[in-house]
Design a protein around this motif. Sequence first.
Motif, short mmCIF file in Angstrom:
data_model
loop_
_atom_site.label_atom_id
_atom_site.label_comp_id
_atom_site.label_asym_id
_atom_site.label_seq_id
_atom_site.Cartn_x
_atom_site.Cartn_y
_atom_site.Cartn_z
N THR A 86 74.29 50.86 36.96
CA THR A 86 75.63 51.43 37.45
C THR A 86 76.99 50.35 37.02
N GLU A 91 76.31 56.43 34.58
CA GLU A 91 76.13 57.83 34.49
C GLU A 91 76.00 58.64 33.31
N SER A 139 73.08 61.27 40.55
CA SER A 139 74.35 60.75 41.14
C SER A 139 74.74 61.48 40.14
#
Length: 318
Positions: A86, A91, A139
């Motif tokens: 993160t 991602e 995510s």
Amino acid sequence: AFDQLGFYGVLNGRAPPGYQAGTAILDPENASIGLDTSESPATFNINAIVWATGNITIDGDVTLIGAITLNLLADHADATPDNWDTTVDPEIGQITRSGDFTITGPSATLNLKAGNGIGTSNNPLQTNVDSLSAEINPSSSGDIYISQGLTPLTLTEVSSPGSTIDITTNGDLYVEGPVTIGGEGAINLTADGEYEETEFIVFGTISYQSGPINLTVIADGSAGLGIFGGEITSSSGEINLNAQSIGDSEAAIWLKDGFISSKTGNITLIAEASERAWIRVDGPISTTVGGSGDITLTATATGEGGDSDEYYASIEVY
């Protein structure tokens, strides 16, 4: 973590008397697994974790010795599965191959987790393992493209929040865990067998919100597609099951102790062979009452090129 790490040799887990083999953890920002200078495959014979905050690239053949587990974790903050990155490049992180390279371990388990892609449509990740799982960061979004060799493959879990799941095998295929997509795309699972007989059995759940689900088995000899306690569901997408024998043999689809359901999409089952083609339904197949979806069952015995004097096609619904 290192900015870049490559593994090109042999990871040996033999333990002296009184000790057990351990687990190796390789920690880079971007990882490469492949050939050493002698052009021998990278070899693992103990459980191993390769994790990277970024990408993992297969730069050579990889050999897994025995019933070990190899975890490839791209877009990860550490070696803990599902502890996604993160901070560095959230991602983002793919597992791909740079050439015609295969991860081989007929008794091994391969677990793949990535931020936004596993293989590509032009260069699927090539495997020849016993058991496999694959996941895209919940995510994020990304495709999963995998091509399996002749070793029978068991899928324990495959998931993506969107895009496409496309897995093709050259041997038998067994779905034990859930295969799921949350967004738009498609689920394509194909057992395109080089064996005389090829089977594709679904014991688990295959589900998709809006896109098509395509399950296919093709064989030179007998081709069997079984839903044995499995559940195949879609909210609005088509569901297509296809069993095809391209030799002089049999094609069969059997729904047993499971169900197939699409709220508004069409459901189509097709079995085709030169000699014998049959569909047997021992469980519910449904679309929404009053909805736009149709249910079509088709069994065709062409009688062309077959060795038997008896050709038949049958559909049985119980």
